[in-house]
Design a protein around this motif. Sequence first.
Motif, short mmCIF file in Angstrom:
data_model
loop_
_atom_site.label_atom_id
_atom_site.label_comp_id
_atom_site.label_asym_id
_atom_site.label_seq_id
_atom_site.Cartn_x
_atom_site.Cartn_y
_atom_site.Cartn_z
N LEU A 27 -4.31 -4.18 6.55
CA LEU A 27 -5.06 -5.53 5.99
C LEU A 27 -4.84 -6.54 6.94
O LEU A 27 -5.72 -7.32 7.34
N LEU A 28 -3.48 -6.77 7.56
CA LEU A 28 -3.19 -8.02 8.22
C LEU A 28 -3.33 -7.76 9.77
O LEU A 28 -3.55 -8.75 10.30
N GLN A 29 -2.96 -6.76 10.25
CA GLN A 29 -3.05 -6.68 11.58
C GLN A 29 -4.11 -5.67 12.13
O GLN A 29 -4.91 -6.12 13.08
N SER A 30 -4.27 -4.48 11.85
CA SER A 30 -5.01 -3.48 12.57
C SER A 30 -5.44 -2.33 11.64
O SER A 30 -4.72 -1.64 10.80
N MET A 31 -6.65 -1.97 11.73
CA MET A 31 -7.41 -1.12 10.98
C MET A 31 -7.08 0.40 11.48
O MET A 31 -7.35 1.42 10.92
N GLN A 32 -6.41 0.33 12.74
CA GLN A 32 -6.03 1.71 13.33
C GLN A 32 -4.94 2.58 12.54
O GLN A 32 -4.87 3.80 12.52
N ILE A 33 -4.09 1.71 11.77
CA ILE A 33 -3.12 2.37 11.00
C ILE A 33 -3.78 2.92 9.63
O ILE A 33 -3.06 3.59 8.74
N LEU A 34 -4.83 2.74 9.20
CA LEU A 34 -5.69 3.23 7.93
C LEU A 34 -5.36 4.67 7.76
O LEU A 34 -5.14 5.29 6.62
N PRO A 35 -5.60 5.58 9.01
CA PRO A 35 -5.26 6.96 8.52
C PRO A 35 -3.82 7.26 8.05
O PRO A 35 -3.69 8.00 7.40
N ILE A 36 -2.92 6.42 8.32
CA ILE A 36 -1.56 6.69 8.12
C ILE A 36 -1.49 6.41 6.40
O ILE A 36 -0.83 7.08 5.58
N LEU A 37 -2.62 5.63 6.14
CA LEU A 37 -2.50 5.18 4.64
C LEU A 37 -3.02 6.26 3.79
O LEU A 37 -2.56 6.84 2.81
N ILE A 38 -4.08 6.89 4.34
CA ILE A 38 -4.59 8.12 3.55
C ILE A 38 -3.66 9.45 3.83
O ILE A 38 -3.66 9.97 2.63
N LEU A 39 -3.12 9.52 4.94
CA LEU A 39 -2.03 10.61 4.97
C LEU A 39 -0.83 10.45 4.16
O LEU A 39 -0.16 11.41 3.45
N GLY A 40 -0.27 9.02 3.65
CA GLY A 40 0.62 8.86 2.84
C GLY A 40 0.26 9.24 1.33
O GLY A 40 1.00 9.60 0.64
N ILE A 41 -1.17 8.85 1.04
CA ILE A 41 -1.45 9.42 -0.42
C ILE A 41 -1.33 10.85 -0.38
O ILE A 41 -1.06 11.15 -1.46
N ILE A 42 -1.90 11.40 0.78
CA ILE A 42 -1.75 12.94 0.31
C ILE A 42 -0.36 13.29 0.39
O ILE A 42 0.05 14.35 -0.34
N PHE A 43 0.62 12.77 1.18
CA PHE A 43 1.94 13.21 0.87
C PHE A 43 2.50 12.89 -0.42
O PHE A 43 3.37 13.73 -1.08
#
Length: 85
Positions: A27-43
């Motif tokens: 949200l604050l810096q870069s949307m390139q980290i968004l897939p890590i958010l999705i993978l974290g939810i999968i984890f």
Amino acid sequence: MNKEKGLVILTSFVAIGIIALSAVVSLLQSMQILPILILGIIFLVLILLQVYPKFNHVSENLEKIVFFMTLIWIMVSLIYLYKPI
């Protein structure tokens, strides 16, 4: 099995931390980290499903695959974000 429940709870806290941190960074810096958010939810889902004995073996194999995908994505995103100009 009772000893493993404590480990599942602690690792789910780690997954929740990954979700929270990647959401803030996305949200604050870069949307390139968004897939890590999705993978974290999968984890998180895979970790919480390890309590069930039938899903334990399948989730461990899926968790290994997702872990390596996350590791590769983190390396690629860090190389992309910090490449020299």
